[in-house]
Design a protein around this motif. Structure first.
Motif: not given
Ligand SMILES: CC(C)(COP(=O)(O)OP(=O)(O)OC[C@H]1O[C@@H](n2cnc3c(N)ncnc32)[C@H](O)[C@@H]1OP(=O)(O)O)[C@@H](O)C(=O)NCCC(=O)NCCS
Length: 157
Positions: A24, A73-74, A83-84, A86, A114
């Motif tokens: 975060f 919630l989180l 971006c894999h 997860v 966000n």
């Molecule tokens: C939000 C979060 C959980 C996404 O996790 P992730 O494993 O990267 O998500 P995914 O790989 O499944 O992403 C799927 C899609 O979301 C989008 N995306 C996710 N993270 C992104 C990023 N940092 N930048 C741009 N696009 C993003 C993309 O469109 C992606 O699509 P694609 O796989 O076709 O490229 C991660 O960025 C994170 O932990 N962020 C900080 C905590 C937070 O803000 N949580 C949400 C509020 S509780």
């Protein structure tokens, strides 16, 4: 990347906090502390799912059931494995568990701007509410809080 999902509990607080602290952005103070996490994990109808790559915890989702609706919630993934898919996998697990508990809708709240918004909108969530300037960053900037919802269960899947 070979990622597996498993449900966790209060005994996993160390792994949970490790991801929390890395994932975060401190600017908006969205990370929960250990006391907050342990408090909610002691309640019924709250569940925690971990994503693991080998013996490393790379993400988690924390959710709860409120009558016939569930709330994500989180959601957090370690920065170096983003971006894999997860995050998406954790969302779909939350949906499956929420459906198994009888929920018809999955809700969440996210800060406007966000990057998680892209993931949520691509995962079937849409905006149902907005609270203006709900988040205030440590630098004084404000952001709206968006409430998103996704229909689940029954014919929605
Ligand atoms: C939000 C979060 C959980 C996404 O996790 P992730 O494993 O990267 O998500 P995914 O790989 O499944 O992403 C799927 C899609 O979301 C989008 N995306 C996710 N993270 C992104 C990023 N940092 N930048 C741009 N696009 C993003 C993309 O469109 C992606 O699509 P694609 O796989 O076709 O490229 C991660 O960025 C994170 O932990 N962020 C900080 C905590 C937070 O803000 N949580 C949400 C509020 S509780």
């Amino acid at each position: 990347m070979n990622v597996t999902l498993r449900e966790g509990d209060e005994g996993d607080i160390g792994a949970l906090m490790d991801v929390m602290e890395n994932a975060f952005d401190p600017l908006f103070g969205e990370a929960w502390n250990a006391g907050q996490c342990l408090g909610i994990l002691s309640l019924p109808d709250v569940w925690l799912t971990f994503a693991e790559a080998g013996d490393r915890t790379v993400g988690f989702a924390l959710s709860r059931l409120l009558v016939d609706e569930a709330e994500l919630l989180l959601l957090a993934v370690e920065p170096d494995v983003r971006c894999h898919g997860v995050g998406r996998a954790l969302i779909e697990r939350a949906v499956a568990i929420a459906v198994s508990k009888g929920a018809h809708r999955l809700l969440l709240e996210v800060r406007d701007g966000n990057q998680a918004l892209d993931l949520y909108q691509g995962s079937g969530f849409s905006e149902i509410g907005r609270r203006r300037d709900y988040y205030r960053g440590s630098d004084g900037t404000t952001r709206d809080a968006l409430t998103l919802a996704r229909p689940i269960g029954d014919r929605f899947g």
